[in-house]
Write a protein that holds these residues in place. Structure first.
Motif, mmCIF file in Angstrom:
data_model
loop_
_atom_site.group_PDB
_atom_site.id
_atom_site.type_symbol
_atom_site.label_atom_id
_atom_site.label_comp_id
_atom_site.label_asym_id
_atom_site.label_seq_id
_atom_site.Cartn_x
_atom_site.Cartn_y
_atom_site.Cartn_z
ATOM 1 N N ASP A 1 0.812 -1.221 0.000
ATOM 2 C CA ASP A 1 0.000 0.000 0.000
ATOM 3 C C ASP A 1 0.853 1.282 0.000
ATOM 4 O OD1 ASP A 1 -2.666 -0.606 -0.382
ATOM 5 O OD2 ASP A 1 -3.066 -1.013 1.738
ATOM 6 N N PRO A 2 1.884 1.385 0.844
ATOM 7 C CA PRO A 2 2.704 2.604 0.815
ATOM 8 C C PRO A 2 3.453 2.795 -0.508
ATOM 9 C CG PRO A 2 3.020 1.407 2.873
ATOM 10 C CD PRO A 2 2.260 0.499 1.965
ATOM 11 N N ILE A 3 3.871 1.690 -1.139
ATOM 12 C CA ILE A 3 4.565 1.784 -2.430
ATOM 13 C C ILE A 3 3.639 2.399 -3.468
ATOM 14 C CG2 ILE A 3 5.638 0.463 -4.303
ATOM 15 C CD1 ILE A 3 6.370 -1.671 -2.201
ATOM 16 N N ILE A 4 2.398 1.928 -3.490
ATOM 17 C CA ILE A 4 1.420 2.423 -4.456
ATOM 18 C C ILE A 4 1.043 3.871 -4.143
ATOM 19 C CG2 ILE A 4 -0.904 2.087 -5.385
ATOM 20 C CD1 ILE A 4 -0.514 -0.931 -4.661
ATOM 21 N N ALA A 5 0.848 4.161 -2.870
ATOM 22 C CA ALA A 5 0.489 5.524 -2.464
ATOM 23 C C ALA A 5 1.564 6.516 -2.886
ATOM 24 C CB ALA A 5 0.271 5.574 -0.957
ATOM 25 N N GLN A 6 2.816 6.146 -2.726
ATOM 26 C CA GLN A 6 3.919 7.018 -3.122
ATOM 27 C C GLN A 6 3.940 7.213 -4.633
ATOM 28 O OE1 GLN A 6 5.876 8.692 -1.085
ATOM 29 N NE2 GLN A 6 7.057 9.625 -2.731
ATOM 30 N N ASN B 1 10.921 0.682 -7.184
ATOM 31 C CA ASN B 1 10.049 1.597 -7.909
ATOM 32 C C ASN B 1 9.091 0.896 -8.871
ATOM 33 O OD1 ASN B 1 11.436 0.972 -10.249
ATOM 34 N ND2 ASN B 1 12.505 2.917 -10.416
ATOM 35 N N ASP B 2 9.004 -0.410 -8.802
ATOM 36 C CA ASP B 2 8.102 -1.120 -9.714
ATOM 37 C C ASP B 2 6.689 -1.124 -9.139
ATOM 38 O OD1 ASP B 2 6.986 -2.543 -11.739
ATOM 39 O OD2 ASP B 2 8.515 -4.097 -11.781
ATOM 40 N N TRP B 3 6.038 0.010 -9.264
ATOM 41 C CA TRP B 3 4.722 0.172 -8.648
ATOM 42 C C TRP B 3 3.645 -0.663 -9.342
ATOM 43 C CZ3 TRP B 3 1.791 2.487 -12.446
ATOM 44 C CH2 TRP B 3 2.458 3.313 -13.374
ATOM 45 N N CYS B 4 3.859 -1.046 -10.590
ATOM 46 C CA CYS B 4 2.869 -1.920 -11.247
ATOM 47 C C CYS B 4 2.866 -3.308 -10.611
ATOM 48 C CB CYS B 4 3.147 -2.015 -12.747
ATOM 49 S SG CYS B 4 2.528 -0.592 -13.681
ATOM 50 N N ASP B 5 4.056 -3.834 -10.320
ATOM 51 C CA ASP B 5 4.119 -5.117 -9.624
ATOM 52 C C ASP B 5 3.478 -5.013 -8.250
ATOM 53 O OD1 ASP B 5 5.288 -6.428 -11.682
ATOM 54 O OD2 ASP B 5 7.211 -6.802 -10.703
ATOM 55 N N ALA B 6 3.657 -3.873 -7.610
ATOM 56 C CA ALA B 6 3.029 -3.665 -6.299
ATOM 57 C C ALA B 6 1.507 -3.695 -6.420
ATOM 58 C CB ALA B 6 3.484 -2.339 -5.699
ATOM 59 N N MET B 7 0.973 -3.099 -7.487
ATOM 60 C CA MET B 7 -0.471 -3.118 -7.706
ATOM 61 C C MET B 7 -0.975 -4.534 -7.991
ATOM 62 S SD MET B 7 -0.919 0.394 -9.933
ATOM 63 C CE MET B 7 -2.712 0.438 -9.882
#
Length: 220
Positions: free
Chosen positions: A50-55, A90-96
């Motif tokens: 969640d914090p990775i995506i929020a950022q 920084n791979d926010w797509c993988d985080a999603m």
């Protein structure tokens, strides 16, 4: 017991994602989130991504048309002929994607649908993203739309350069069609889909179990 292909797709995805970070003594939050999800700790996994995506939503992912970091890297490599890479952090797509899996595991498919719809918008050519989105749409009762998405995912998977990945994701997409056909009680179409999936994964117990389910429940 019928086990969804989504669970096995998640495990396969985690295996593909889980390459050790060289020279990094400490795991990133995203890497740890993947391991927690694989271990069945979806709530803890969710708390990490969640914090990775929020950022990311404050900058890189703020624009709905922004492309995923891995896609941007591929474009740079093609145009600039350079050696670029995406850091795990920084791979926010993988985080999603991890968030979508986690929400589905926590039986929160409405929330998962929102996350995965956004994710698909950032990379419309990613078969894996589309498959998980199609699964979530199906869980939420949109069977015809889910079926269309699985068919789109099959076409995308067929274009993958890696033959092993192409075969796996085509099989998953076709089995997804089988699930949707089954729930629509289109028994013949469902059986044909599972039979066709054997072309890409001949030893699939999932497909065999679903064919048995169809024989037990279809009108005779």
């Amino acid at each position: 017991m019928r086990v969804s292909d989504s669970f096995f797709a998640a495990i396969a995805a985690l295996a593909l994602f889980s390459s050790p970070a060289r020279g990094q003594p400490k795991q990133s939050d995203l890497e740890l989130a993947r391991e927690l999800l694989k271990a069945g700790k979806a709530d803890q996994s969710l708390a990490l991504v969640d914090p990775i995506i929020a950022q990311a939503m404050l900058k890189d992912a703020k624009d709905p048309t922004a492309i995923c970091p891995s896609v941007a890297v591929a474009v740079l490599q093609s145009v600039m002929k350079g050696n670029y890479s995406v850091s795990v952090e920084n791979d926010w797509c993988d985080a999603m994607l991890v968030k979508g899996y986690a929400l589905n595991e926590l039986k929160r498919p409405k929330e998962a649908e929102q996350v995965l719809e956004t994710l698909v918008g950032h990379d419309r050519n990613n078969a894996q993203y589309l498959i998980e989105y199609a699964y979530t749409i199906r869980v939420n009762g949109q069977l015809e739309r889910s079926l269309d998405l699985y068919k789109q995912a099959e076409k995308l998977a067929s274009k993958l350069q890696d033959r092993e990945s192409a075969a796996h994701w085509r099989a998953v997409a076709i089995r997804g069609q089988g699930y949707a056909y089954t729930e629509l009680q289109r028994w013949d179409d469902a059986a044909k889909a599972y039979q066709r999936s054997f072309k890409y994964e001949p030893n699939s117990d999932l497909a065999r179990n679903e064919l048995r389910y169809i024989e037990q429940h279809r009108p005779h």
